[in-house]
Design an enzyme around this catalytic site. Structure first.
Site: not given
Length: 322
Positions: A303, A53
């Site tokens: 991720s 992110k």
């Protein structure tokens, strides 16, 4: 609205060069052996805030945040952590709105970075309503978690790094939630290498983008607790970019049970010596479950790592007993 394109991602890559970690793409001996293919793991777990992110957030703030009074966003945790960190680096206030489904470990981590946390309702849509109110009342700059061209371009830089390191990659497995990561990665990857196959992976419980793509339009789904909590939340109605990107560029979508996600988390720990959260483990889980039958060279986007460690210990201990 025009969709983000490869030139946006290339520009973001230049902008982010000194702001993020270029994460490693490592060979997985265990998965390569069991899958009879060359499997590589793209370790976004190595980013400063523990997930991919930071790419999208940093690109957004570098483009639009210099004159902002402060920042506000809705998040299930990892976007919030990235925004809080980036805002702290700029010396500006940050408010994060979360639903009550967000795990306490993620709330605490974001608060530790100086963000003001507001727990609102039982869904990301509820949290987003509070964001909209704060934008009007406080004049803060909203930083969307996924449906934003700047965010999408930042996430798409992952695809550029993978194909620079391993041009021979034939298949890409990427976690699928609101579509900022999957849409950005798929668009960038196919723009560089049209023959590549890109597969989005999510959970069976409350997968909003999968349900929307099946319906042919953005739809509302009921959020449920899941080990892949970072993949929770709606895609927004209306959705400006990510629905179209995923519809255009994803070749397939795979949904996983909670048991399969747990196996992915545990495999990452015992076989790869990596701590990975549920959302980050879905690509590994899809391979282990036999829901992807790879050939050639496969890259798996891992991720994030931000899992509650008590839960992690419980899952991996139970897996070891099997």
């Amino acid at each position: 609205m025009t969709l983000p394109v490869l030139s946006d991602v290339i520009a973001a890559a230049g902008r982010l060069r000194e702001r993020i970690i270029r994460t490693p793409l490592i060979s997985s001996a265990s998965l390569s052996t069991t899958q009879a293919s060359s499997i590589f793991l793209k370790l976004e777990t190595r980013q400063t805030t523990g997930s991919f992110k930071l790419r999208g957030v940093s690109n957004t703030l570098l483009l639009s945040g210099q004159t902002a009074k402060g920042f506000v966003a809705a998040s299930t945790g990892n976007h919030a952590r990235a925004l809080a960190y980036a805002a702290q680096q700029m010396g500006k206030p940050c408010v994060v709105c979360m639903s009550k489904l967000v795990p306490e470990n993620k709330i605490s981590a974001v608060r530790a970075l100086g963000a003001d946390i507001k727990i609102v309702g039982s869904s990301q849509d509820d949290a987003q309503q509070e964001v909209d109110r704060l934008v009007l009342s406080e004049g803060f700059l909203p930083v969307p978690p996924f449906d934003d061209k700047r965010v999408i371009a930042g996430q798409g830089t992952i695809a550029l790094e993978i194909l620079e390191d391993r041009p021979e990659v034939d298949t890409l497995l990427v976690p699928l939630s609101g579509g900022g990561l999957a849409g950005g990665v798929a668009m960038a990857a196919k723009s560089v290498k049209p023959s590549i196959r890109v597969i989005g992976v999510s959970m069976e419980k409350g997968a909003a983008m999968a349900a929307s793509l099946q319906a042919g339009k953005p739809v509302v789904v009921t959020e449920e607790p899941t080990l892949a909590d970072s993949l929770g939340g709606g895609i927004g109605i209306p959705n400006h970019y990510t629905f179209n990107l995923c519809q255009t560029y994803l070749d397939d979508i795979i949904l996983l049970t909670e048991e399969e996600i747990s196996a992915g988390i545990s495999h990452a720990y015992w076989q790869e010596q990596k701590i990975v959260e549920g959302a980050g483990a879905v690509g590994i889980a899809a391979l282990l479950a036999g829901k992807v039958r790879p050939s050639g060279t496969v890259a798996v986007v891992v991720s994030g790592r931000n899992i509650d460690m008590a839960l992690h210990q419980k899952l991996v201990s139970e897996y070891q007993k099997i």
